[in-house]
Design a protein around this motif. Structure first.
Motif, PDB file in Angstrom:
ATOM      1  N   GLY A 115      52.998  66.099  55.159  1.00 55.92           N
ATOM      2  CA  GLY A 115      52.830  64.841  54.378  1.00 55.92           C
ATOM      3  C   GLY A 115      51.577  63.876  55.189  1.00 55.92           C
ATOM      4  O   GLY A 115      51.625  62.991  54.995  1.00 55.92           O
ATOM      5  N   ALA A 116      50.688  64.308  55.792  1.00 57.18           N
ATOM      6  CA  ALA A 116      49.771  63.779  56.304  1.00 57.18           C
ATOM      7  C   ALA A 116      48.591  62.950  55.337  1.00 57.18           C
ATOM      8  O   ALA A 116      48.232  63.550  54.232  1.00 57.18           O
ATOM      9  CB  ALA A 116      48.736  64.708  57.244  1.00 57.18           C
ATOM     10  N   ASP A 117      48.503  62.040  55.631  1.00 57.38           N
ATOM     11  CA  ASP A 117      47.655  60.886  54.616  1.00 57.38           C
ATOM     12  C   ASP A 117      46.383  60.959  54.974  1.00 57.38           C
ATOM     13  O   ASP A 117      45.586  59.795  55.491  1.00 57.38           O
ATOM     14  CB  ASP A 117      48.362  59.378  54.477  1.00 57.38           C
ATOM     15  CG  ASP A 117      47.693  58.659  53.373  1.00 57.38           C
ATOM     16  OD1 ASP A 117      47.036  59.271  52.770  1.00 57.38           O
ATOM     17  OD2 ASP A 117      47.836  57.547  53.742  1.00 57.38           O
ATOM     18  N   VAL A 118      45.643  62.263  55.037  1.00 59.17           N
ATOM     19  CA  VAL A 118      44.179  62.305  55.176  1.00 59.17           C
ATOM     20  C   VAL A 118      43.576  63.230  54.613  1.00 59.17           C
ATOM     21  O   VAL A 118      44.330  64.435  54.300  1.00 59.17           O
ATOM     22  CB  VAL A 118      43.856  62.643  56.740  1.00 59.17           C
ATOM     23  CG1 VAL A 118      44.531  63.738  57.116  1.00 59.17           C
ATOM     24  CG2 VAL A 118      42.663  62.525  56.904  1.00 59.17           C
TER      25      VAL A 118
ATOM     26  N   CYS B 263      35.584  67.591  62.535  1.00 58.99           N
ATOM     27  CA  CYS B 263      36.545  66.867  63.358  1.00 58.99           C
ATOM     28  C   CYS B 263      36.226  65.384  63.402  1.00 58.99           C
ATOM     29  O   CYS B 263      37.220  64.324  63.357  1.00 58.99           O
ATOM     30  CB  CYS B 263      35.916  67.346  64.759  1.00 58.99           C
ATOM     31  SG  CYS B 263      36.769  69.247  65.295  1.00 58.99           S
ATOM     32  N   VAL B 264      34.886  64.757  63.360  1.00 57.93           N
ATOM     33  CA  VAL B 264      34.614  63.592  63.384  1.00 57.93           C
ATOM     34  C   VAL B 264      35.324  62.861  62.170  1.00 57.93           C
ATOM     35  O   VAL B 264      35.973  61.841  61.963  1.00 57.93           O
ATOM     36  CB  VAL B 264      33.209  63.123  63.520  1.00 57.93           C
ATOM     37  CG1 VAL B 264      32.686  61.848  63.208  1.00 57.93           C
ATOM     38  CG2 VAL B 264      32.622  63.706  64.733  1.00 57.93           C
ATOM     39  N   LEU B 265      35.128  63.380  60.885  1.00 57.01           N
ATOM     40  CA  LEU B 265      35.505  62.666  59.838  1.00 57.01           C
ATOM     41  C   LEU B 265      36.874  62.876  59.511  1.00 57.01           C
ATOM     42  O   LEU B 265      37.472  61.736  59.040  1.00 57.01           O
ATOM     43  CB  LEU B 265      34.798  63.649  58.563  1.00 57.01           C
ATOM     44  CG  LEU B 265      33.227  63.511  58.545  1.00 57.01           C
ATOM     45  CD1 LEU B 265      32.568  64.404  57.345  1.00 57.01           C
ATOM     46  CD2 LEU B 265      32.852  62.184  58.337  1.00 57.01           C
ATOM     47  N   THR B 266      37.394  64.049  60.048  1.00 59.00           N
ATOM     48  CA  THR B 266      39.058  63.966  59.877  1.00 59.00           C
ATOM     49  C   THR B 266      39.884  62.824  60.835  1.00 59.00           C
ATOM     50  O   THR B 266      40.563  62.088  60.194  1.00 59.00           O
ATOM     51  CB  THR B 266      39.609  65.165  60.130  1.00 59.00           C
ATOM     52  OG1 THR B 266      38.934  66.251  59.499  1.00 59.00           O
ATOM     53  CG2 THR B 266      40.999  65.413  60.067  1.00 59.00           C
ATOM     54  N   MET B 267      39.220  62.738  62.037  1.00 64.28           N
ATOM     55  CA  MET B 267      39.684  61.460  62.747  1.00 64.28           C
ATOM     56  C   MET B 267      39.458  60.203  62.510  1.00 64.28           C
ATOM     57  O   MET B 267      40.267  59.307  62.384  1.00 64.28           O
ATOM     58  CB  MET B 267      39.235  61.792  64.301  1.00 64.28           C
ATOM     59  CG  MET B 267      40.015  60.835  65.397  1.00 64.28           C
ATOM     60  SD  MET B 267      41.557  61.411  65.588  1.00 64.28           S
ATOM     61  CE  MET B 267      41.326  63.076  66.773  1.00 64.28           C
ATOM     62  N   ARG B 268      38.321  60.228  61.709  1.00 63.75           N
ATOM     63  CA  ARG B 268      37.945  58.693  61.327  1.00 63.75           C
ATOM     64  C   ARG B 268      38.771  58.441  60.028  1.00 63.75           C
ATOM     65  O   ARG B 268      39.387  57.216  59.752  1.00 63.75           O
ATOM     66  CB  ARG B 268      36.607  58.798  60.535  1.00 63.75           C
ATOM     67  CG  ARG B 268      35.575  58.493  61.932  1.00 63.75           C
ATOM     68  CD  ARG B 268      34.075  58.783  61.385  1.00 63.75           C
ATOM     69  NE  ARG B 268      32.959  58.607  62.293  1.00 63.75           N
ATOM     70  CZ  ARG B 268      31.914  58.444  62.236  1.00 63.75           C
ATOM     71  NH1 ARG B 268      31.498  58.700  60.862  1.00 63.75           N
ATOM     72  NH2 ARG B 268      30.959  58.530  63.208  1.00 63.75           N
ATOM     73  N   GLY B 269      39.316  59.321  59.309  1.00 61.89           N
ATOM     74  CA  GLY B 269      40.394  59.241  58.194  1.00 61.89           C
ATOM     75  C   GLY B 269      41.515  59.004  58.512  1.00 61.89           C
ATOM     76  O   GLY B 269      42.200  58.078  58.016  1.00 61.89           O
ATOM     77  N   LEU B 270      41.967  59.576  59.833  1.00 58.81           N
ATOM     78  CA  LEU B 270      43.421  59.181  60.301  1.00 58.81           C
ATOM     79  C   LEU B 270      43.365  57.994  61.010  1.00 58.81           C
ATOM     80  O   LEU B 270      44.474  57.117  60.700  1.00 58.81           O
ATOM     81  CB  LEU B 270      43.718  60.266  61.430  1.00 58.81           C
ATOM     82  CG  LEU B 270      45.259  60.401  61.956  1.00 58.81           C
ATOM     83  CD1 LEU B 270      46.301  60.228  60.952  1.00 58.81           C
ATOM     84  CD2 LEU B 270      45.335  61.098  63.035  1.00 58.81           C
ATOM     85  N   LEU B 271      42.423  57.523  61.674  1.00 53.79           N
ATOM     86  CA  LEU B 271      42.543  56.203  62.220  1.00 53.79           C
ATOM     87  C   LEU B 271      41.510  55.015  61.826  1.00 53.79           C
ATOM     88  O   LEU B 271      40.869  54.320  62.342  1.00 53.79           O
ATOM     89  CB  LEU B 271      41.879  56.431  63.941  1.00 53.79           C
ATOM     90  CG  LEU B 271      42.741  57.638  64.890  1.00 53.79           C
ATOM     91  CD1 LEU B 271      41.792  57.795  66.242  1.00 53.79           C
ATOM     92  CD2 LEU B 271      44.207  57.195  65.020  1.00 53.79           C
ATOM     93  N   SER B 272      41.777  55.082  60.571  1.00 51.65           N
ATOM     94  CA  SER B 272      41.080  54.153  59.812  1.00 51.65           C
ATOM     95  C   SER B 272      41.666  52.726  59.381  1.00 51.65           C
ATOM     96  O   SER B 272      40.954  51.836  59.387  1.00 51.65           O
ATOM     97  CB  SER B 272      40.683  54.606  58.368  1.00 51.65           C
ATOM     98  OG  SER B 272      41.915  54.873  57.624  1.00 51.65           O
ATOM     99  N   PRO B 273      42.995  52.373  59.826  1.00 54.79           N
ATOM    100  CA  PRO B 273      43.608  51.230  59.594  1.00 54.79           C
ATOM    101  C   PRO B 273      43.121  50.205  60.447  1.00 54.79           C
ATOM    102  O   PRO B 273      42.625  50.581  61.514  1.00 54.79           O
ATOM    103  CB  PRO B 273      45.238  51.430  60.158  1.00 54.79           C
ATOM    104  CG  PRO B 273      45.411  52.908  59.900  1.00 54.79           C
ATOM    105  CD  PRO B 273      44.019  53.681  60.043  1.00 54.79           C
ATOM    106  N   ALA B 274      42.782  48.793  59.898  1.00 54.76           N
ATOM    107  CA  ALA B 274      42.361  47.937  60.529  1.00 54.76           C
ATOM    108  C   ALA B 274      43.214  47.599  61.764  1.00 54.76           C
ATOM    109  O   ALA B 274      42.486  47.302  62.818  1.00 54.76           O
ATOM    110  CB  ALA B 274      42.250  46.595  59.732  1.00 54.76           C
ATOM    111  N   VAL B 275      44.343  47.695  61.574  1.00 49.55           N
ATOM    112  CA  VAL B 275      45.376  47.392  62.784  1.00 49.55           C
ATOM    113  C   VAL B 275      46.123  48.837  63.046  1.00 49.55           C
ATOM    114  O   VAL B 275      47.068  49.253  62.148  1.00 49.55           O
ATOM    115  CB  VAL B 275      46.454  46.263  62.508  1.00 49.55           C
ATOM    116  CG1 VAL B 275      47.421  46.120  63.862  1.00 49.55           C
ATOM    117  CG2 VAL B 275      45.668  44.897  62.358  1.00 49.55           C
ATOM    118  N   VAL B 276      45.840  49.587  64.248  1.00 47.85           N
ATOM    119  CA  VAL B 276      46.604  50.626  64.313  1.00 47.85           C
ATOM    120  C   VAL B 276      48.122  50.719  64.640  1.00 47.85           C
ATOM    121  O   VAL B 276      48.596  49.768  65.644  1.00 47.85           O
ATOM    122  CB  VAL B 276      45.964  51.588  65.357  1.00 47.85           C
ATOM    123  CG1 VAL B 276      46.693  52.716  65.847  1.00 47.85           C
ATOM    124  CG2 VAL B 276      44.271  51.719  65.236  1.00 47.85           C
ATOM    125  N   PRO B 277      49.049  51.271  63.864  1.00 47.13           N
ATOM    126  CA  PRO B 277      50.287  51.177  63.948  1.00 47.13           C
ATOM    127  C   PRO B 277      51.012  51.885  65.479  1.00 47.13           C
ATOM    128  O   PRO B 277      50.148  52.558  65.962  1.00 47.13           O
ATOM    129  CB  PRO B 277      51.167  51.878  62.975  1.00 47.13           C
ATOM    130  CG  PRO B 277      49.923  52.090  61.969  1.00 47.13           C
ATOM    131  CD  PRO B 277      48.559  52.035  62.686  1.00 47.13           C
TER     132      PRO B 277
END
Length: 459
Positions: A369-372, A171-185
């Protein structure tokens, strides 16, 4: 919290925080059981387990190779910020926790490890807002492929709990992979907030009719979930992602924490206090509540994704929420004491069905098409299902069967109980209790006609 307002931000009292200083670029972020820290250095031993043998009268020697030596990983970490004492306390609790967990290593990546030796946490009056600690980990060995006599003897219950812990790590690693952009769209931040609102509505509805201990335990995490979380302007670390994960899993974790282990105090039942109020719930009841919540989150998130500007992101966030909830259900289900084989099979089917639903959700996420990266999560779900089936299967042989007793006319349940357990009078009362509850008899004197389910006695 983010850099600038989080673990390495304005806590140091510097203008702009450490994010604006050269130090931030040379510190490597690591994590143990979800507690972030900075790892300035790490040392690991690796090699072969070799024994050098000498013999009398010979100048040479022989070498006996006993296999690989996957040695300990010695870690030095630092915790920085105004909340350094709080973070040190969280790390202390993480070091006290039992079993393997995922160590996020800045050089080796995600490692499944055990804590090999007690960690050392150090404070100093000469280092303000900073705590140091040292810990020694060892990689969890791969599963044995032995086919010998003892290869099938495993602690199935511990395995279930370990797999539940592995799901939480994913759970932790998947969410980190999704919310990794320096600026969250904006679309991603909106997906986060919308999914949190879905989870809030589900848990508010589910806990409304729950026992009082559940309502009390979930009050604080529900309030935090309702308040939501604001995406940081500078998403330079994993604080935002971990905050979202915490919000989504803290409510089911609070439900699991209310489960009674069946321990009875010497003076009064452990589940009651002086005024007679209940302080814990039955594990089967908590498991059903958690699985119901997971199902509702999945259904509503699927509907939300159709209307969202970021449908794949909504599905990923909802998947994390469901995985965290089912992981807590695995823990509560492991505490259930089953009365019969049919009860155990029903419990197994409920949990494995929830895990199958997670696998279906994961397929939908990939199709969207999730990018994670989701490979490790898929493996964790599969391993958890295998562990549940193995655990329940190990219990089945020790449980009695439920037999169907034909009742030609309406008679008293007492007569049926005496017919089934009359040779052992001490069993009559328990058979009667089970008969009434299992068949939902509105009046014990009115059983039948038809087939009545009765728990088989040992005699």
């Amino acid at each position: 919290m983010s850099i600038g307002t989080g673990i390495l931000g304005s806590q140091l009292g510097l203008t702009g925080g450490l994010a604006a200083s050269p130090l931030s670029s040379i510190l490597s972020v690591a994590s143990w059981r979800g507690v972030n820290f900075y790892m300035p250095n790490s040392r690991e031993a690796a090699g072969r387990r070799v024994l050098q043998l000498y013999f009398p009268g010979r100048d040479d020697f022989r070498m006996q190779d006993f296999g690989q030596f996957d040695g300990p990983i010695q870690v030095r970490g630092i915790l920085v910020g105004d909340d350094y004492v709080l973070r040190a306390d969280r790390m202390r609790k993480a070091l006290l926790a039992k079993g393997p967990a995922t160590l996020i290593h800045p050089w080796w990546g995600a490692l499944r490890c055990y804590l090999l030796q007690a960690g050392q946490i150090e404070f100093s009056e000469y280092e303000v807002r900073l705590a140091r600690f040292e810990a020694t980990f060892v990689r969890k060995p791969p599963a044995s492929v032995s086919t010998g006599l003892f290869s099938g003897i495993t602690d199935t219950l511990t395995n279930v709990l370990e797999q539940a812990d592995a799901l939480m790590d994913q759970c932790v690693l998947t969410m980190r992979g999704l919310l990794s952009p320096a600026v969250v769209p904006l679309a991603l931040a909106s997906a986060v907030n919308s999914t949190i609102n879905v989870a809030t509505g589900v848990w508010n509805a589910v806990t409304t009719s729950a026992p009082e201990p559940v309502q009390s335990a979930t009050q604080t995490p529900l309030a935090a979930l309702s308040a939501g979380i604001v995406a940081p302007a500078d998403n330079a670390d994993t604080t935002y992602a971990d905050g979202v994960t915490d919000l989504l899993v803290n409510v089911p974790a609070a439900v699991a924490a209310t489960v009674s282990t069946g321990t009875t105090a010497a003076i009064a039942p452990a589940t009651q206090v002086a005024d007679g109020s209940q302080t814990s719930v039955d594990p089967a009841q908590a498991t059903a509540l958690l699985l119901d919540g997971a199902t509702q989150i999945g259904t509503q998130a699927q509907a939300l994704s159709v209307k969202s500007l970021a449908p794949a992101d909504v599905l990923v966030i909802a998947l994390v929420a469901r995985v965290g909830t089912v992981a807590q259900a695995l823990a509560t289900q492991s505490a259930v004491t089953y009365v019969s084989q049919s009860d155990a099979i029903a419990g197994r089917n409920a949990v494995t069905g929830a895990l199958d639903d997670l696998a279906d959700d994961l397929t939908n996420v990939i199709a969207a098409g999730a990018d994670v990266a989701l490979g490790d999560l898929s493996g964790a779900i599969r391993d958890a299902r295998t562990a549940v089936v193995a655990d329940i299967s190990s219990r089945l042989g020790r449980l009695p069967k439920v037999i169907a007793v034909p009742v030609p006319r309406q008679i008293s349940a007492w007569l049926i109980a005496y017919a089934v357990a009359g040779d052992t009078p001490s069993d009559v009362a328990s058979v009667w209790d089970d008969l009434v509850s299992r068949n939902n008899l509105t009046h014990p004197a009115l059983a039948g006609p038809g087939s009545v389910d009765v728990l088989e006695t040992t005699t």
